[in-house]
Design an enzyme around this catalytic site. Structure first.
Site, mmCIF file in Angstrom:
data_model
loop_
_atom_site.group_PDB
_atom_site.id
_atom_site.type_symbol
_atom_site.label_atom_id
_atom_site.label_comp_id
_atom_site.label_asym_id
_atom_site.label_seq_id
_atom_site.Cartn_x
_atom_site.Cartn_y
_atom_site.Cartn_z
ATOM 1 N N LYS A 1 73.267 61.093 41.879
ATOM 2 C CA LYS A 1 74.147 62.394 42.047
ATOM 3 C C LYS A 1 73.078 63.650 41.562
ATOM 4 O O LYS A 1 73.262 64.666 41.917
ATOM 5 C CB LYS A 1 75.420 62.451 41.037
ATOM 6 C CG LYS A 1 76.321 61.310 41.589
ATOM 7 C CD LYS A 1 77.011 61.814 42.893
ATOM 8 C CE LYS A 1 78.211 60.929 43.339
ATOM 9 N NZ LYS A 1 78.532 61.408 44.646
ATOM 10 N N TYR B 1 77.882 54.967 34.352
ATOM 11 C CA TYR B 1 77.638 55.604 35.542
ATOM 12 C C TYR B 1 76.405 55.483 36.019
ATOM 13 O O TYR B 1 75.913 55.214 37.448
ATOM 14 C CB TYR B 1 77.843 57.211 35.339
ATOM 15 C CG TYR B 1 78.202 57.655 36.799
ATOM 16 C CD1 TYR B 1 79.368 57.202 37.668
ATOM 17 C CD2 TYR B 1 77.675 58.937 37.313
ATOM 18 C CE1 TYR B 1 79.691 57.594 38.599
ATOM 19 C CE2 TYR B 1 77.759 59.442 38.531
ATOM 20 C CZ TYR B 1 78.940 58.883 39.369
ATOM 21 O OH TYR B 1 79.207 59.627 40.525
HETATM 22 P P1 NAP Z 1 85.906 55.973 48.429
HETATM 23 O O1 NAP Z 1 87.392 56.473 48.914
HETATM 24 O O2 NAP Z 1 85.594 54.764 47.910
HETATM 25 O O3 NAP Z 1 84.870 56.689 49.287
HETATM 26 C C1 NAP Z 1 83.619 56.394 49.325
HETATM 27 C C2 NAP Z 1 83.261 56.639 50.934
HETATM 28 O O4 NAP Z 1 81.902 56.327 51.165
HETATM 29 C C3 NAP Z 1 83.885 55.166 51.438
HETATM 30 O O5 NAP Z 1 84.640 55.562 52.904
HETATM 31 C C4 NAP Z 1 82.943 54.291 52.238
HETATM 32 O O6 NAP Z 1 83.117 53.753 53.273
HETATM 33 C C5 NAP Z 1 81.880 55.403 52.242
HETATM 34 N N1 NAP Z 1 80.537 55.058 52.352
HETATM 35 C C6 NAP Z 1 79.534 54.064 51.738
HETATM 36 N N2 NAP Z 1 78.675 53.891 52.234
HETATM 37 C C7 NAP Z 1 78.532 54.394 53.490
HETATM 38 C C8 NAP Z 1 77.658 54.425 54.665
HETATM 39 N N3 NAP Z 1 76.478 53.599 54.645
HETATM 40 N N4 NAP Z 1 77.972 55.209 55.472
HETATM 41 C C9 NAP Z 1 78.976 55.644 55.800
HETATM 42 N N5 NAP Z 1 79.922 55.812 54.739
HETATM 43 C C10 NAP Z 1 79.784 55.146 53.685
HETATM 44 O O7 NAP Z 1 85.674 56.926 47.058
HETATM 45 P P2 NAP Z 1 85.798 58.336 46.482
HETATM 46 O O8 NAP Z 1 85.939 58.388 44.883
HETATM 47 O O9 NAP Z 1 86.676 59.125 47.350
HETATM 48 O O10 NAP Z 1 84.283 58.712 46.934
HETATM 49 C C11 NAP Z 1 84.178 59.850 47.625
HETATM 50 C C12 NAP Z 1 82.798 60.695 47.054
HETATM 51 O O11 NAP Z 1 83.442 61.017 45.719
HETATM 52 C C13 NAP Z 1 81.740 59.896 46.563
HETATM 53 O O12 NAP Z 1 80.628 60.647 46.848
HETATM 54 C C14 NAP Z 1 81.864 59.868 45.051
HETATM 55 O O13 NAP Z 1 80.722 59.531 44.223
HETATM 56 C C15 NAP Z 1 82.439 61.275 44.888
HETATM 57 N N6 NAP Z 1 83.301 61.334 43.380
HETATM 58 C C16 NAP Z 1 84.175 60.499 43.196
HETATM 59 C C17 NAP Z 1 84.838 60.655 41.894
HETATM 60 C C18 NAP Z 1 85.960 59.688 41.564
HETATM 61 O O14 NAP Z 1 86.138 59.623 40.295
HETATM 62 N N7 NAP Z 1 86.413 59.025 42.278
HETATM 63 C C19 NAP Z 1 84.404 61.643 40.964
HETATM 64 C C20 NAP Z 1 83.509 62.672 41.593
HETATM 65 C C21 NAP Z 1 83.038 62.657 42.490
HETATM 66 P P3 NAP Z 1 83.575 52.196 53.259
HETATM 67 O O15 NAP Z 1 84.765 52.131 52.474
HETATM 68 O O16 NAP Z 1 83.804 51.944 54.470
HETATM 69 O O17 NAP Z 1 82.474 51.460 52.551
#
Ligand code: NAP
Length: 262
Positions: A165, A158
Site C-alpha cells: 500500500k 498487515y
Molecule cells: P474484496 O471484496 O475481497 O476485493 C478485492 C478484489 O481484488 C476482489 O474482487 C479480487 O477478485 C480482486 N483481485 C485480486 N487479485 C486480482 C487480480 N489479479 N486481477 C483482478 N482482480 C483481482 O475486498 P475489499 O476489502 O473490498 O478490497 C478492495 C480494496 O480495498 C483493496 O485494495 C483493499 O486493500 C482495499 N481496502 C480494504 C479495506 C478493508 O478493511 N476491507 C480497508 C482499506 C482498503 P477475486 O475475489 O475474484 O479474487
C-alpha cells in the site's frame, strides 16, 4: 437534486461479492446516474459478477486479471469507442501466510506478488484505460484506488500488504504528476477497516474492528457507503481540483495519537 455523475461512464474493478467495497462504489455510481462497467478477475467469478451486475442494472461486464498483460490489452480493445470518465481500482492480494508470519520472514515470492497485484496493477490499469479516458469534460477524468493506514503506520498483521500500500500511495503521486497535464486526476481513498473477503485474510481482523471502534473520533466503524460517496466526489466535477491525494475515510482514526483508558 441533480445526479452527480449523469452522462458519465465509470469502470469499477474488484467487485467480488456484495461485501466488496467496489460493490458499494458501483452502487453509488449507478445511484448518481453513471453508466457503469464492471470487471471481474476470472471465469470463477463470472456468474457472481453477472448476478451483481444485474442487481445494479449494469449491462457491461469485462474480464480482466491485472497480472495478465494479454487481458489488459483485451480490456483496452473492449473499451474502444467508450468515453471513460472514472476508473475505480479496488484490487489487492497477498498470500495469507505472508499476512500471518512475522514480517521479517516474508517470502520473496509473496512480497513480489503483493506488489504486483496491489500496487503495479494501478500503473497497468492506468495504461490500459487511458486510450478510453475522456478528460475533455469539466472535472477531467478520474482514476482512484483504495488504500489503508498500514501504508504509513505499522498495523499489526498487515505486514506485506502495508508495504504494497505504501508503493500504491507513491504510485498515486507519480501517476498524478504524469497524467495531470492530460487532465486525468489520480487519488487514493484510505478506508477504515471494513469486513470483506480480503480483510478476513488478515489475522485477528475482527479484533481490529472491535478494538478501534471506540478509539475512532466518530465512535463507529467505517461504512462502505461512506467510502463510495467519497469515490462519487472524486469521480464528479466536485473533485476537479483534487489530484495526487490520499483522502482518509476512516471515522477519523488516523488523527489519533494516544488514547488513555478511562
Ligand atoms: P474484496 O471484496 O475481497 O476485493 C478485492 C478484489 O481484488 C476482489 O474482487 C479480487 O477478485 C480482486 N483481485 C485480486 N487479485 C486480482 C487480480 N489479479 N486481477 C483482478 N482482480 C483481482 O475486498 P475489499 O476489502 O473490498 O478490497 C478492495 C480494496 O480495498 C483493496 O485494495 C483493499 O486493500 C482495499 N481496502 C480494504 C479495506 C478493508 O478493511 N476491507 C480497508 C482499506 C482498503 P477475486 O475475489 O475474484 O479474487
Amino acid at each position: 437534486m441533480p445526479k452527480l455523475l449523469e452522462g458519465k461512464t465509470a469502470l469499477v474493478t474488484g467487485v467480488a461479492n456484495k461485501w466488496s467495497i467496489a460493490f458499494a462504489i458501483a452502487q453509488a455510481f449507478v445511484r448518481e446516474g453513471a453508466d457503469v462497467i464492471l470487471t471481474y478477475q476470472s471465469d470463477r467469478q463470472k456468474l457472481t459478477a453477472e448476478d451483481l451486475a444485474q442487481e445494479l442494472g449494469i449491462e457491461r461486464l469485462l474480464q480482466c486479471d491485472v497480472t495478465h498483460e494479454s487481458e489488459l490489452e483485451q480490456l483496452t480493445a473492449s473499451l474502444k469507442g467508450t468515453n471513460l470518465h472514472a476508473v475505480a481500482h479496488c484490487i489487492a492480494f497477498a498470500n495469507r501466510e505472508d499476512l500471518a508470519r512475522p514480517f521479517s520472514e516474508t517470502s520473496r515470492e509473496g512480497f513480489l506478488l503483493a506488489q504486483e497485484v496491489s500496487a503495479f496493477s494501478l500503473v497497468a490499469l492506468a495504461r490500459a484505460t487511458r486510450p478510453a479516458m475522456n478528460p475533455a469534460d469539466q472535472g477531467g477524468a478520474s482514476l482512484m484506488t483504495l488504500t489503508y493506514l498500514g501504508a504509513v503506520r505499522v498495523v499489526q498483521n498487515y505486514n506485506v500488504m502495508g508495504v504494497a500500500k505504501a508503493a500504491l500511495e507513491s504510485t498515486v503521486r507519480y501517476l498524478a504528476a504524469d497524467l495531470g497535464a492530460s487532465n486525468i486526476r489520480v487519488n487514493a481513498i484510505s478506508a477504515g477497516p471494513i469486513k470483506t473477503t480480503s480483510a478476513r485474510g488478515i489475522r485477528n481482523f475482527t479484533k481490529v474492528l472491535e478494538g478501534t471502534v471506540n478509539l475512532n473520533p466518530l465512535r463507529r466503524n467505517t461504512d462502505p457507503a461512506e467510502v463510495a460517496d467519497t469515490a462519487v466526489f472524486l469521480a464528479s466535477v466536485l473533485g476537479r481540483g483534487v489530484t495526487g491525494n490520499v483522502l482518509y475515510v476512516d471515522a477519523g482514526f488516523q488523527i489519533m495519537g494516544l488514547t488513555l483508558p478511562d
